[in-house]
Design an enzyme around this catalytic site. Structure first.
Site, PDB file in Angstrom:
ATOM      1  N   GLU A  58      52.899  68.254  23.416  1.00 44.42           N
ATOM      2  CA  GLU A  58      53.007  67.321  22.289  1.00 44.42           C
ATOM      3  C   GLU A  58      54.459  67.141  21.858  1.00 44.42           C
ATOM      4  O   GLU A  58      54.884  66.042  21.520  1.00 44.42           O
ATOM      5  CB  GLU A  58      52.162  67.814  21.110  1.00 44.42           C
ATOM      6  CG  GLU A  58      50.676  67.807  21.340  1.00 44.42           C
ATOM      7  CD  GLU A  58      50.078  66.406  21.372  1.00 44.42           C
ATOM      8  OE1 GLU A  58      48.889  66.286  21.669  1.00 44.42           O
ATOM      9  OE2 GLU A  58      50.811  65.427  21.117  1.00 44.42           O
ATOM     10  N   ASP A  87      43.883  63.095  30.884  1.00 50.90           N
ATOM     11  CA  ASP A  87      44.322  61.707  31.006  1.00 50.90           C
ATOM     12  C   ASP A  87      45.747  61.470  31.508  1.00 50.90           C
ATOM     13  O   ASP A  87      45.972  60.869  32.559  1.00 50.90           O
ATOM     14  CB  ASP A  87      44.132  60.979  29.676  1.00 50.90           C
ATOM     15  CG  ASP A  87      44.638  61.777  28.474  1.00 50.90           C
ATOM     16  OD1 ASP A  87      45.238  62.856  28.669  1.00 50.90           O
ATOM     17  OD2 ASP A  87      44.429  61.332  27.330  1.00 50.90           O
ATOM     18  N   GLU A 107      35.005  57.331  18.784  1.00 50.01           N
ATOM     19  CA  GLU A 107      35.766  58.262  19.610  1.00 50.01           C
ATOM     20  C   GLU A 107      35.016  58.634  20.891  1.00 50.01           C
ATOM     21  O   GLU A 107      35.577  58.592  21.985  1.00 50.01           O
ATOM     22  CB  GLU A 107      36.082  59.515  18.791  1.00 50.01           C
ATOM     23  CG  GLU A 107      36.926  60.544  19.488  1.00 50.01           C
ATOM     24  CD  GLU A 107      38.414  60.235  19.452  1.00 50.01           C
ATOM     25  OE1 GLU A 107      39.188  61.105  19.886  1.00 50.01           O
ATOM     26  OE2 GLU A 107      38.806  59.149  19.027  1.00 50.01           O
ATOM     27  N   THR A 153      53.542  58.479  27.669  1.00 50.91           N
ATOM     28  CA  THR A 153      52.170  58.448  27.168  1.00 50.91           C
ATOM     29  C   THR A 153      52.100  58.348  25.651  1.00 50.91           C
ATOM     30  O   THR A 153      51.026  58.181  25.089  1.00 50.91           O
ATOM     31  CB  THR A 153      51.378  59.678  27.663  1.00 50.91           C
ATOM     32  OG1 THR A 153      49.982  59.466  27.484  1.00 50.91           O
ATOM     33  CG2 THR A 153      51.822  60.945  26.928  1.00 50.91           C
TER      34      THR A 153
END
Length: 574
Positions: A178, A322, A437, A566
């Site tokens: 992150e 992903d 979601e 991303t």
């Protein structure tokens, strides 16, 4: 019924396992090993520690350099747009200004109520940290400020970034992934966007210096016996010279999605160590790609400590996996096509995903759409499809569309559009006009003959007959569907995609707008939709940026000149 819920059950168990493991590892004592030379830094004062000069516990015997072979230019990605005049141009300019107004309201709310904190609470006006305490919303929004021509705010933000200390964190544990995509990506993108004026050159110097500072900090997470990174990293252990090693269970996305940012840092600094760090991960992924239970794809949980990237049963290109797949394509572009490794890995992965993950769901209108599901694989079988839809998976349409262009995969554009249409259908199916979601659908036994057949549902069939279940009814301001709308528009020139984007923007504004920002929703199946006092940094870093760009001139951040990480941070192609 059990199979339809198996992914959710497995994901919950996996999450518990990973959290337990991280906590267990933190309590273990440092092993005694006479072959390991422990570091005793001259200073353990956080603000005085220079991570760039930190000696390695496990020094490299050789270093992997950026590839330097010459290749032909990459294929053009963007559609050959003609100038857009008249009423359509005026309407898109109006829409763009509405998006900009939404960003300004949010930015002012953050400045006035949460400055230097990670996130604003958009209902209470409170602030919260949790992403390192490095002003995550500020850093994540730098390039949005520039793109929206808010240069006064950009200058103020860069001045503030100059004072942020990226050599330490108020958090005991840092999420390396992150931090890489939000902070490092944000700094690098803002730096790449700056021009050549004296003031902009100064900003560029500041942003480069802070990117190197943060990159040097993160690089220490790779200082393990096998050079695999610690994804949830207790950074003080590295500062104090303690033994550290990668975990036995981590999420695929967290270990496989740092290549674009670390590569750009090596390109800008000329220091190959950042590229070396991520290339070792890629090499390990490549070795495992044909050895997994579903060759071509990696399971969503892998073991970097044991260098086992294949011993698991759950596969997806959605949550927890992903961006690893997205970065195979984008790293190839970042390297200017100089590494066939990334091309081959991407093609292998997408061939498998097309065969085993993408499915056509039954709908009342028999619309020809695709959803990217998951697959649970038992030993020696091709596994069982879990027909789950996820908002996170909506990025796949954009990814496949770019891959169609760059890798000359002629069938993938049609698949990309059907995946996007599946997400747009899910948006339209909710009373709020906003996609939930996570949900489950009924797959067509034969994609060529997909007539509607009513089946028992756990949801109210009167309201949502096509949804077998809607497990997670939230909308947390996610960007993935808008991202694919933007990419498909830039590749095809289809003006109807701008109209689809506007419908979604209006729905989001109607249901999430607050005085100082926009709030996540806890249930998109209800009107009024209940709000949560939460606003992720990707609202300003990604979602609003993609909305703004889709209504902008196509030469603003052209896909032929930039690569979006991303977190939607545009990095200059080499």
């Amino acid at each position: 019924m059990l199979l339809r819920r198996s992914w959710s059950l497995w994901a919950a168990l996996t999450t518990c396992l990973v959290v337990f493991f991280y906590r267990r590892r933190a309590t273990e004592s440092v092993p005694t090993n006479p072959l390991i030379e422990y570091i005793n830094p001259t200073s353990t004062n956080d603000k005085e520690f220079d991570w760039a000069k930190r000696p390695l516990n496990f020094p490299l015997q050789n270093i992997i350099h950026l590839p330097n072979r010459t290749v032909l230019p990459l294929p053009r990605i963007q559609y050959a747009f003609k100038p857009n005049y008249g009423a359509a141009a005026e309407e898109n300019e109006r829409r763009r200004e509405m998006v900009k107004s939404s960003f300004i309201r949010t930015w002012e709310g953050y400045k006035n109520r949460a400055w230097l904190k990670d996130e604003l609470r958009p209902i209470s006006g409170a602030s919260v940290n949790g992403l390192g305490g490095w002003a995550a919303t500020l850093v994540d929004s730098l390039d949005t400020l520039w793109i929206m021509d808010l240069k006064v705010d950009f200058a103020q933000a860069v001045g503030t970034v100059e004072e942020i200390d990226f050599t330490r964190s108020e958090e005991e544990e840092v999420n390396v992934f992150e931090t890489t995509i939000r902070h490092l990506g944000g700094l690098l993108a803002a730096r790449d966007l700056c021009g050549e004026t004296t003031e902009e050159e100064h900003w560029k110097e500041v942003l480069t210096e802070k990117a190197v500072e943060l990159g040097s900090f993160l690089y220490a997470a790779f200082d393990t016996p096998n050079r695999m990174p610690i994804t949830r990293w207790k950074w003080k252990n590295a500062r104090d010279g303690k033994f550290q090693e990668a975990y036995t269970a981590v999420l695929l996305a967290e270990i496989g999605s740092m290549s674009v940012e670390f590569t750009r840092l090596s390109q800008l600094t000329g220091n190959p160590k950042f590229y070396d760090a991520i290339q070792r991960v890629t090499n390990r992924l490549e070795k495992a790609q044909e050895l997994t239970s579903l060759p071509g794809l990696w399971p969503v949980v892998v073991s970097p400590m044991e260098e086992d990237f294949g011993d698991n049963m759950a596969f997806s290109i959605g949550a927890m996996a992903d961006s690893t797949y997205e970065y195979l394509l984008k790293e190839y572009i970042m390297l200017g096509g100089r590494s066939m490794q990334y091309r081959e890995m991407y093609n292998y992965a997408m061939d498998t995903a097309r065969e085993h993950l993408f499915f056509r769901p039954r709908t009342i209108s028999s619309i020809d759409i695709l959803i990217s599901g998951n697959r649970n694989v038992l030993s020696g079988t091709s596994g069982v499809l879990d027909p789950v839809g996820q908002h996170l998976s909506c990025f796949a349409g954009g990814m496949l569309a770019i891959g169609f262009k760059v890798f000359d995969r002629p069938d993938d554009l049609d698949i990309a559009r059907k995946l996007l249409d599946g997400c747009l259908w899910a948006y339209r199916s909710m009373p709020t006009g906003i996609m939930p979601e996570i949900f489950h659908l009924t797959p067509c036994p034969d994609p060529e003959n997909c007539a509607w057949v009513a089946e028992p549902h756990s949801e109210d069939p009167k309201n949502f007959p096509e949804f077998f279940d809607i497990e997670d009814k939230r909308y947390i301001l996610r960007p993935e569907a808008i991202e694919s709308l933007f990419v498909l528009y830039r590749i095809t020139g289809d003006e109807t995609l701008r109209d689809e984007a506007w419908k979604i923007f209006e729905a989001i504004e109607e249901h999430t707008k607050t005085e100082s920002g926009n709030a996540a929703l806890s249930d998109v199946t209800r009107i009024p939709a209940p709000m949560d006092d939460s606003m992720e940094t990707f609202w300003t870093g990604e979602t609003l940026k993609y909305f703004y760009l889709i209504f902008s001139a196509p030469d603003l951040i052209s896909l032929d000149e930039w690569v979006f990480n991303t977190e939607a941070h545009p990095l200059k192609r080499s």
